[in-house]
Enzyme design. Structure first.
Site, PDB file in Angstrom:
ATOM      1  N   GLU A   7       0.831  -1.200   0.000  1.00  0.00           N
ATOM      2  CA  GLU A   7       0.000   0.000   0.000  1.00  0.00           C
ATOM      3  C   GLU A   7       0.869   1.256   0.000  1.00  0.00           C
ATOM      4  O   GLU A   7       1.775   1.361   0.831  1.00  0.00           O
ATOM      5  CB  GLU A   7      -0.936  -0.004   1.208  1.00  0.00           C
ATOM      6  CG  GLU A   7      -1.950  -1.145   1.154  1.00  0.00           C
ATOM      7  CD  GLU A   7      -2.947  -1.138   2.305  1.00  0.00           C
ATOM      8  OE1 GLU A   7      -2.753  -0.344   3.265  1.00  0.00           O
ATOM      9  OE2 GLU A   7      -3.915  -1.910   2.255  1.00  0.00           O
ATOM     10  N   HIS A  53      -8.067   1.400   1.873  1.00  0.00           N
ATOM     11  CA  HIS A  53      -7.859   1.019   3.271  1.00  0.00           C
ATOM     12  C   HIS A  53      -8.576   1.976   4.224  1.00  0.00           C
ATOM     13  O   HIS A  53      -7.984   2.537   5.148  1.00  0.00           O
ATOM     14  CB  HIS A  53      -6.363   0.959   3.606  1.00  0.00           C
ATOM     15  CG  HIS A  53      -6.066   0.069   4.784  1.00  0.00           C
ATOM     16  ND1 HIS A  53      -4.883  -0.621   4.910  1.00  0.00           N
ATOM     17  CD2 HIS A  53      -6.796  -0.250   5.902  1.00  0.00           C
ATOM     18  CE1 HIS A  53      -4.883  -1.306   6.051  1.00  0.00           C
ATOM     19  NE2 HIS A  53      -6.036  -1.094   6.657  1.00  0.00           N
ATOM     20  N   ILE A  54      -9.879   2.147   3.990  1.00  0.00           N
ATOM     21  CA  ILE A  54     -10.668   3.070   4.808  1.00  0.00           C
ATOM     22  C   ILE A  54     -11.710   2.345   5.656  1.00  0.00           C
ATOM     23  O   ILE A  54     -12.535   2.981   6.308  1.00  0.00           O
ATOM     24  CB  ILE A  54     -11.376   4.119   3.939  1.00  0.00           C
ATOM     25  CG1 ILE A  54     -12.342   3.452   2.947  1.00  0.00           C
ATOM     26  CG2 ILE A  54     -10.366   4.995   3.210  1.00  0.00           C
ATOM     27  CD1 ILE A  54     -13.263   4.427   2.228  1.00  0.00           C
TER      28      ILE A  54
END
Length: 306
Positions: free
Chosen positions: A261, A279-280
């Site tokens: 990431e 990635h929330i």
């Protein structure tokens, strides 16, 4: 009297003010690492009394070089970025927040699932490009009566299950550490879950022995099945998923976490059958506010009471 030295390896939060405010009663000295690299971590943590960590890797090599560390607090609900056997060997207490963001991630898993079956990302792109047409997005299946398979059955998937059932889905699950549960969810073997489910939602930690979902697992799955990953990057083989999406073996994938990431797997990200977020899954104002104070309180308990 000077308090403990607390090293902060990394942070993705807008600020650490809540954690620092809660820890103020210890009269600590904070040191912030320049980066999450090993050398920068050791520059601030080597002689620190405690460490606060988010995603940085606390490897055996790093932990062995710590001279005073008594406690590690992780801003999160997993500890797979910390070498636990080495921490135990050195007598370092590792603390985390086991119920952090469980509501958020369970919501996000369902959001990705719904966006996939309703083909919302594809429909959105078509409309924004000036195409207003139904044939381009059919067929769309009814959600009621489908089967959701949960790989892992900890706190998050236990919240996913009733949310899915509210849509009329049947829920089955596999977890090597869970035999039975007080929920209308049938526990089965991993291969049984893979073979029966229309949707597979991943909720297991990374396995050093290999991927939770790879080519072999995808081969067992139903043709046209969907995968949702809000767990960890590295629990599924992204290239195998991409190949299965392209061949039609998989009907879609909802992905919030990647092995690297930011991800450089742009072919996967841009695939028309993929619904992707950066990635929330854990992110809400409420969750971010809580985690700082919770980790701080754990460290306070440790230093005040041992």
């Amino acid at each position: 009297m000077a308090g403990p030295v607390i090293a902060v390896t990394d942070s993705v939060f807008p600020s650490l003010d809540l954690a620092k405010a809660a820890l103020a009663r210890l009269n600590p000295t904070f040191r912030m690492a320049k980066s999450s690299g090993a050398d920068d971590i050791l520059a601030v943590a080597k002689d620190a009394d405690a460490i606060l960590v988010t995603y940085a890797k606390l490897t055996r090599d790093i932990l062995l070089q710590l001279t005073k560390c008594k406690a590690i607090g992780r801003f999160g609900l997993g500890v797979d970025n910390i070498d636990l056997p080495t921490a135990k060997e050195k007598g370092i207490a590792v603390n985390y927040v086991p119920d952090y963001c469980i509501r958020e991630v369970s919501d996000h898993a369902m959001a990705l699932l719904l966006s996939l079956i309703r083909k919302i990302p594809l429909s959105n792109k078509l409309v924004q490009s000036g195409r207003w047409e139904m044939p381009a997005v059919v067929p769309i299946r009814r959600l009621e009566g489908t089967v959701l398979g949960l790989l892992g059955f900890g706190n998050i998937p236990r919240l996913v299950a009733p949310k899915a059932q509210a849509f009329g889905m049947k829920v089955i699950a596999y977890d090597p550490y869970v035999v039975s549960v007080d929920l209308p969810v049938k526990m089965q073997s991993k291969s049984e879950v893979l073979a029966q489910a229309n949707f597979i939602s991943l909720h297991m930690p990374k396995d050093p022995a290999g991927y939770v979902i790879g080519e072999a697992e995808i081969a067992i799955m139903k043709n046209g099945a969907f995968i949702i990953n809000c767990a960890r990057g590295g629990v599924m083989d992204e290239n195998a998923v991409l190949a299965a999406l392209t061949s039609g073996k998989l009907g879609g994938a909802g992905i919030d976490v990647f092995e690297q990431e930011p991800t450089d797997n742009l072919e996967l990200v841009n695939h028309p059958k993929v619904s992707v977020t950066p990635h929330i899954g854990a992110n809400t104002e409420e969750a971010q506010e809580r985690i700082g104070s919770e980790v701080a309180n754990v460290l306070i308990e440790f230093f005040k009471k041992g």
